[in-house]
Design a protein around this motif. Structure first.
Motif, PDB file in Angstrom:
ATOM      1  N   ILE A   8      92.775  36.776  66.212  1.00  0.00           N
ATOM      2  CA  ILE A   8      92.007  35.860  67.067  1.00  0.00           C
ATOM      3  C   ILE A   8      92.943  34.970  67.877  1.00  0.00           C
ATOM      4  O   ILE A   8      92.679  34.670  69.041  1.00  0.00           O
ATOM      5  CB  ILE A   8      91.028  35.027  66.222  1.00  0.00           C
ATOM      6  CG1 ILE A   8      89.937  35.941  65.664  1.00  0.00           C
ATOM      7  CG2 ILE A   8      90.420  33.885  67.035  1.00  0.00           C
ATOM      8  CD1 ILE A   8      89.074  35.303  64.612  1.00  0.00           C
ATOM      9  N   ARG A  11      94.778  37.154  70.974  1.00  0.00           N
ATOM     10  CA  ARG A  11      94.022  37.586  72.156  1.00  0.00           C
ATOM     11  C   ARG A  11      92.858  36.634  72.397  1.00  0.00           C
ATOM     12  O   ARG A  11      92.472  35.889  71.510  1.00  0.00           O
ATOM     13  CB  ARG A  11      93.473  38.997  71.951  1.00  0.00           C
ATOM     14  CG  ARG A  11      94.557  40.040  71.884  1.00  0.00           C
ATOM     15  CD  ARG A  11      93.970  41.408  71.764  1.00  0.00           C
ATOM     16  NE  ARG A  11      93.870  41.728  70.336  1.00  0.00           N
ATOM     17  CZ  ARG A  11      93.161  42.707  69.847  1.00  0.00           C
ATOM     18  NH1 ARG A  11      92.435  43.452  70.639  1.00  0.00           N
ATOM     19  NH2 ARG A  11      93.136  42.947  68.555  1.00  0.00           N
ATOM     20  N   SER A  12      92.306  36.694  73.583  1.00  0.00           N
ATOM     21  CA  SER A  12      91.172  35.828  73.914  1.00  0.00           C
ATOM     22  C   SER A  12      89.861  36.564  73.652  1.00  0.00           C
ATOM     23  O   SER A  12      89.628  37.639  74.189  1.00  0.00           O
ATOM     24  CB  SER A  12      91.244  35.402  75.378  1.00  0.00           C
ATOM     25  OG  SER A  12      90.170  34.548  75.679  1.00  0.00           O
ATOM     26  N   PHE A  13      89.038  35.974  72.811  1.00  0.00           N
ATOM     27  CA  PHE A  13      87.726  36.527  72.503  1.00  0.00           C
ATOM     28  C   PHE A  13      86.665  35.522  72.923  1.00  0.00           C
ATOM     29  O   PHE A  13      86.833  34.317  72.730  1.00  0.00           O
ATOM     30  CB  PHE A  13      87.582  36.784  70.999  1.00  0.00           C
ATOM     31  CG  PHE A  13      88.463  37.878  70.481  1.00  0.00           C
ATOM     32  CD1 PHE A  13      88.043  39.195  70.523  1.00  0.00           C
ATOM     33  CD2 PHE A  13      89.710  37.595  69.943  1.00  0.00           C
ATOM     34  CE1 PHE A  13      88.850  40.213  70.041  1.00  0.00           C
ATOM     35  CE2 PHE A  13      90.526  38.599  69.453  1.00  0.00           C
ATOM     36  CZ  PHE A  13      90.099  39.914  69.506  1.00  0.00           C
ATOM     37  N   ASP A  14      85.558  36.021  73.461  1.00  0.00           N
ATOM     38  CA  ASP A  14      84.423  35.162  73.784  1.00  0.00           C
ATOM     39  C   ASP A  14      83.572  34.908  72.553  1.00  0.00           C
ATOM     40  O   ASP A  14      82.912  33.878  72.448  1.00  0.00           O
ATOM     41  CB  ASP A  14      83.546  35.800  74.871  1.00  0.00           C
ATOM     42  CG  ASP A  14      84.261  35.903  76.202  1.00  0.00           C
ATOM     43  OD1 ASP A  14      85.028  34.986  76.539  1.00  0.00           O
ATOM     44  OD2 ASP A  14      84.053  36.915  76.899  1.00  0.00           O
ATOM     45  N   VAL A  16      83.192  35.884  68.116  1.00  0.00           N
ATOM     46  CA  VAL A  16      83.665  36.474  66.861  1.00  0.00           C
ATOM     47  C   VAL A  16      82.460  36.602  65.949  1.00  0.00           C
ATOM     48  O   VAL A  16      81.698  35.640  65.782  1.00  0.00           O
ATOM     49  CB  VAL A  16      84.743  35.589  66.190  1.00  0.00           C
ATOM     50  CG1 VAL A  16      85.126  36.146  64.828  1.00  0.00           C
ATOM     51  CG2 VAL A  16      85.968  35.458  67.084  1.00  0.00           C
ATOM     52  N   SER A  40      91.761  30.072  68.209  1.00  0.00           N
ATOM     53  CA  SER A  40      91.275  30.878  69.328  1.00  0.00           C
ATOM     54  C   SER A  40      91.905  30.451  70.644  1.00  0.00           C
ATOM     55  O   SER A  40      92.064  29.267  70.930  1.00  0.00           O
ATOM     56  CB  SER A  40      89.747  30.750  69.445  1.00  0.00           C
ATOM     57  OG  SER A  40      89.296  31.466  70.576  1.00  0.00           O
ATOM     58  N   ASN A  42      90.397  30.974  73.325  1.00  0.00           N
ATOM     59  CA  ASN A  42      89.228  30.603  74.113  1.00  0.00           C
ATOM     60  C   ASN A  42      88.604  29.362  73.477  1.00  0.00           C
ATOM     61  O   ASN A  42      88.029  29.443  72.390  1.00  0.00           O
ATOM     62  CB  ASN A  42      88.229  31.758  74.149  1.00  0.00           C
ATOM     63  CG  ASN A  42      86.974  31.434  74.925  1.00  0.00           C
ATOM     64  OD1 ASN A  42      86.748  30.306  75.338  1.00  0.00           O
ATOM     65  ND2 ASN A  42      86.142  32.438  75.117  1.00  0.00           N
ATOM     66  N   VAL A  45      84.970  29.733  72.246  1.00  0.00           N
ATOM     67  CA  VAL A  45      84.614  30.889  71.420  1.00  0.00           C
ATOM     68  C   VAL A  45      83.340  30.602  70.625  1.00  0.00           C
ATOM     69  O   VAL A  45      83.123  29.503  70.137  1.00  0.00           O
ATOM     70  CB  VAL A  45      85.784  31.283  70.472  1.00  0.00           C
ATOM     71  CG1 VAL A  45      86.037  30.242  69.409  1.00  0.00           C
ATOM     72  CG2 VAL A  45      85.528  32.648  69.855  1.00  0.00           C
ATOM     73  N   VAL A  84      77.119  35.342  75.405  1.00  0.00           N
ATOM     74  CA  VAL A  84      78.316  35.523  76.228  1.00  0.00           C
ATOM     75  C   VAL A  84      77.968  35.607  77.714  1.00  0.00           C
ATOM     76  O   VAL A  84      78.663  35.042  78.549  1.00  0.00           O
ATOM     77  CB  VAL A  84      79.107  36.767  75.766  1.00  0.00           C
ATOM     78  CG1 VAL A  84      80.239  37.081  76.716  1.00  0.00           C
ATOM     79  CG2 VAL A  84      79.634  36.556  74.362  1.00  0.00           C
TER      80      VAL A  84
END
Length: 86
Positions: A8, A11-14, A16, A40, A42, A45, A84
């Motif tokens: 997490i 990388r960038s996650f919108d 989880v 995160s 992001n 997130v 998202v």
């Protein structure tokens, strides 16, 4: 948990999503949700939780600071898309 947090943070996650399939203390789950947000890339997130434990007591979602839940995978995907995209 460390491997999950590493991914997490890498990388960038919108969003989880976590499946909680065993009985675990709410405090441990709250700590994990907090850790996800802190590592995160992001800052916005979103965290969805689900699984047998959450279905049995959906109030856990707000107790641990997650953003939502769904009773099954299909509903979770629809919810994730709404969160998202919209």
């Amino acid at each position: 948990h460390q491997e999950l947090l590493h991914v997490i943070g890498d990388r960038s996650f919108d969003l989880v999503g976590l499946t909680v399939s065993c009985d675990c203390p709410s405090a441990a789950l709250a700590d994990l949700v907090t850790a996800i947000r802190s590592v995160s890339r992001n800052s916005g997130v979103r965290v969805l939780i689900g699984g047998r434990t959450i279905n049995a007591d959906p109030a856990i979602v707000s107790l641990v600071g997650a953003d939502g839940t769904a009773p099954d995978a299909r509903t979770a995907l629809a919810l994730a898309e709404r969160m998202v995209m919209g």
